[in-house]
Write a protein that holds these residues in place. Structure first.
Motif, PDB file in Angstrom:
ATOM      1  N   UNK A  41     -10.729  -2.173  17.776  1.00 38.41           N
ATOM      2  CA  UNK A  41      -9.591  -2.021  16.892  1.00 38.41           C
ATOM      3  C   UNK A  41      -9.976  -2.529  15.501  1.00 38.41           C
ATOM      4  N   UNK A  42      -9.198  -2.145  14.493  1.00 35.66           N
ATOM      5  CA  UNK A  42      -9.517  -2.526  13.120  1.00 35.66           C
ATOM      6  C   UNK A  42      -8.348  -3.288  12.511  1.00 35.66           C
ATOM      7  N   UNK A  43      -8.656  -4.466  11.949  1.00 37.80           N
ATOM      8  CA  UNK A  43      -7.708  -5.190  11.116  1.00 37.80           C
ATOM      9  C   UNK A  43      -7.977  -4.820   9.659  1.00 37.80           C
ATOM     10  N   UNK A  44      -6.978  -4.236   8.994  1.00 35.75           N
ATOM     11  CA  UNK A  44      -7.070  -4.035   7.551  1.00 35.75           C
ATOM     12  C   UNK A  44      -6.365  -5.220   6.886  1.00 35.75           C
ATOM     13  N   UNK A  45      -7.125  -6.190   6.426  1.00 36.38           N
ATOM     14  CA  UNK A  45      -6.531  -7.366   5.784  1.00 36.38           C
ATOM     15  C   UNK A  45      -6.079  -7.040   4.366  1.00 36.38           C
ATOM     16  N   UNK A  46      -6.964  -6.450   3.573  1.00 37.33           N
ATOM     17  CA  UNK A  46      -6.655  -6.078   2.194  1.00 37.33           C
ATOM     18  C   UNK A  46      -7.297  -4.732   1.897  1.00 37.33           C
ATOM     19  N   UNK A  47      -6.513  -3.840   1.308  1.00 40.08           N
ATOM     20  CA  UNK A  47      -7.040  -2.555   0.834  1.00 40.08           C
ATOM     21  C   UNK A  47      -6.556  -2.381  -0.597  1.00 40.08           C
ATOM     22  N   UNK A  48      -7.463  -2.497  -1.534  1.00 48.59           N
ATOM     23  CA  UNK A  48      -7.140  -2.451  -2.955  1.00 48.59           C
ATOM     24  C   UNK A  48      -7.772  -1.206  -3.565  1.00 48.59           C
ATOM     25  N   UNK A  49      -6.948  -0.378  -4.219  1.00 48.57           N
ATOM     26  CA  UNK A  49      -7.422   0.877  -4.800  1.00 48.57           C
ATOM     27  C   UNK A  49      -7.374   0.806  -6.321  1.00 48.57           C
ATOM     28  N   UNK A  50      -8.416   1.313  -6.961  1.00 52.07           N
ATOM     29  CA  UNK A  50      -8.510   1.373  -8.415  1.00 52.07           C
ATOM     30  C   UNK A  50      -8.581   2.845  -8.831  1.00 52.07           C
ATOM     31  N   UNK A  51      -7.671   3.241  -9.714  1.00 54.67           N
ATOM     32  CA  UNK A  51      -7.604   4.632 -10.175  1.00 54.67           C
ATOM     33  C   UNK A  51      -8.326   4.765 -11.511  1.00 54.67           C
ATOM     34  N   UNK A  52      -9.193   5.795 -11.614  1.00 55.03           N
ATOM     35  CA  UNK A  52      -9.977   6.023 -12.818  1.00 55.03           C
ATOM     36  C   UNK A  52      -9.786   7.464 -13.306  1.00 55.03           C
ATOM     37  N   UNK A  53      -9.653   7.588 -14.602  1.00 55.35           N
ATOM     38  CA  UNK A  53      -9.618   8.912 -15.230  1.00 55.35           C
ATOM     39  C   UNK A  53     -10.890   9.079 -16.044  1.00 55.35           C
ATOM     40  N   UNK A  54     -11.705  10.042 -15.629  1.00 58.97           N
ATOM     41  CA  UNK A  54     -13.002  10.276 -16.280  1.00 58.97           C
ATOM     42  C   UNK A  54     -13.780   8.961 -16.427  1.00 58.97           C
ATOM     43  N   UNK A  55     -13.875   8.244 -15.297  1.00 54.38           N
ATOM     44  CA  UNK A  55     -14.666   7.024 -15.138  1.00 54.38           C
ATOM     45  C   UNK A  55     -14.096   5.809 -15.877  1.00 54.38           C
ATOM     46  N   UNK A  56     -12.885   5.932 -16.398  1.00 49.77           N
ATOM     47  CA  UNK A  56     -12.233   4.799 -17.059  1.00 49.77           C
ATOM     48  C   UNK A  56     -11.046   4.374 -16.207  1.00 49.77           C
ATOM     49  N   UNK A  57     -11.040   3.115 -15.774  1.00 53.64           N
ATOM     50  CA  UNK A  57      -9.955   2.637 -14.924  1.00 53.64           C
ATOM     51  C   UNK A  57      -8.670   2.486 -15.721  1.00 53.64           C
ATOM     52  N   UNK A  58      -7.571   3.022 -15.161  1.00 51.41           N
ATOM     53  CA  UNK A  58      -6.285   2.886 -15.832  1.00 51.41           C
ATOM     54  C   UNK A  58      -5.242   2.161 -14.988  1.00 51.41           C
ATOM     55  N   UNK A  59      -5.518   1.941 -13.689  1.00 51.92           N
ATOM     56  CA  UNK A  59      -4.538   1.246 -12.863  1.00 51.92           C
ATOM     57  C   UNK A  59      -5.187   0.781 -11.563  1.00 51.92           C
ATOM     58  N   UNK A  60      -4.550  -0.215 -10.936  1.00 50.14           N
ATOM     59  CA  UNK A  60      -4.984  -0.704  -9.631  1.00 50.14           C
ATOM     60  C   UNK A  60      -3.749  -1.058  -8.813  1.00 50.14           C
ATOM     61  N   UNK A  61      -3.826  -0.834  -7.507  1.00 50.68           N
ATOM     62  CA  UNK A  61      -2.682  -1.103  -6.634  1.00 50.68           C
ATOM     63  C   UNK A  61      -3.172  -1.304  -5.213  1.00 50.68           C
ATOM     64  N   UNK A  62      -2.393  -2.050  -4.445  1.00 49.07           N
ATOM     65  CA  UNK A  62      -2.676  -2.199  -3.025  1.00 49.07           C
ATOM     66  C   UNK A  62      -2.222  -0.953  -2.281  1.00 49.07           C
ATOM     67  N   UNK A  63      -3.024  -0.547  -1.306  1.00 52.23           N
ATOM     68  CA  UNK A  63      -2.592   0.531  -0.422  1.00 52.23           C
ATOM     69  C   UNK A  63      -1.471  -0.012   0.443  1.00 52.23           C
ATOM     70  N   UNK A  64      -0.342   0.690   0.432  1.00 55.02           N
ATOM     71  CA  UNK A  64       0.850   0.204   1.128  1.00 55.02           C
ATOM     72  C   UNK A  64       0.693   0.323   2.634  1.00 55.02           C
ATOM     73  N   UNK A  65       0.815  -0.808   3.322  1.00 54.64           N
ATOM     74  CA  UNK A  65       0.757  -0.847   4.778  1.00 54.64           C
ATOM     75  C   UNK A  65       2.003  -1.568   5.281  1.00 54.64           C
ATOM     76  N   UNK A  66       2.356  -1.378   6.541  1.00 50.65           N
ATOM     77  CA  UNK A  66       3.585  -2.003   7.049  1.00 50.65           C
ATOM     78  C   UNK A  66       3.610  -3.512   6.889  1.00 50.65           C
ATOM     79  N   UNK A  67       2.450  -4.176   7.006  1.00 52.15           N
ATOM     80  CA  UNK A  67       2.395  -5.621   6.833  1.00 52.15           C
ATOM     81  C   UNK A  67       0.938  -6.002   6.595  1.00 52.15           C
ATOM     82  N   UNK A  68       0.741  -7.232   6.150  1.00 51.67           N
ATOM     83  CA  UNK A  68      -0.622  -7.703   5.922  1.00 51.67           C
ATOM     84  C   UNK A  68      -1.358  -7.845   7.246  1.00 51.67           C
TER      85      UNK A  68
END
Length: 215
Positions: free
Chosen positions: A96-123
């Motif tokens: 089984x897999x525990x996902x403790x933290x999943x953090x996503x960074x969004x980039x437009x043409x290789x320039x980061x413009x935002x970051x957010x946690x992937x929404x999961x039911x609980x930590x």
């Protein structure tokens, strides 16, 4: 001519010689058993590793909804609103897999413009063996940054924006009641995201993209 009689030392081995031979045999037997035990243990570990070795999970972007991506040049501010729908698949039969933290960074043409946690039911979300689960990520807000206004205008005219995701994971594997360490894989997802108009229509369909996971 007198008969030649063997000397006692030649006819019957002395106690010292017998003791030396026995000690030598015992040492040989000990080393053979030791090598045999080590070989069996190593083979058992190898077989166990092959059976339960963690297999990389799969992260797939199945849908994207981009309702705003506007850049104001006079104050160098990007306004954005992007929602992503994601599936995560665990291919392991015994882990089984525990996902403790999943953090996503969004980039437009290789320039980061935002970051957010992937929404999961609980930590510490626990994903079952051979399981597939649905998650989401929301990138919404504004950010002051230097971008090419003409490039954004051209992409907006085409109705498609090249947006990449860089995902950082903190996770564990679980075998029955045992947890197998901490892992920190990285994921890269290359997307072509269509712009959604005010009436909810998209100029093009979104093609699902599987992320490349560096485990």
């Amino acid at each position: 001519m007198a008969d030649t009689q063997p000397r006692p030392n030649d006819a019957v081995p002395s106690k010292e010689r017998l003791g030396t031979r026995c000690c030598h045999c015992l040492c040989q037997t000990f080393w053979i058993l030791l090598v045999l035990i080590i070989t069996i243990v190593m083979l058992a570990i190898l077989v166990l590793y092959i059976i339960i070795t963690p297999r990389s999970f799969r992260f797939t972007l199945i849908d994207a909804n981009l309702t705003q991506f506007d850049y104001t040049a006079n104050n160098s501010t990007l306004y954005y609103d992007l929602v992503l729908n994601i599936t995560a698949h665990n291919p392991n039969k015994r882990l089984k897999i525990y996902y403790d933290v999943v953090r996503a960074h969004a980039l437009y043409r290789r320039v980061e413009f935002s970051a957010a946690d992937v929404n999961m039911p609980w930590n510490g979300y626990l994903q079952d063996k051979k399981g597939t689960n649905f998650f989401g990520a929301v990138f919404s807000g504004q950010r002051v940054m230097g971008l090419n206004r003409d490039q954004i205008a051209e992409d907006k005219k085409d109705g498609m924006f090249p947006i990449d995701l860089k995902i950082h994971f903190t996770m564990r594997f679980r075998l029955d009641d045992f947890q197998l360490g901490h892992y920190y894989p990285r994921g890269t997802c290359e997307l072509k995201v269509p712009l959604t108009s005010n009436n909810g229509n998209k100029v093009a369909s979104f093609h699902p993209a599987m992320c490349e996971i560096d485990f």
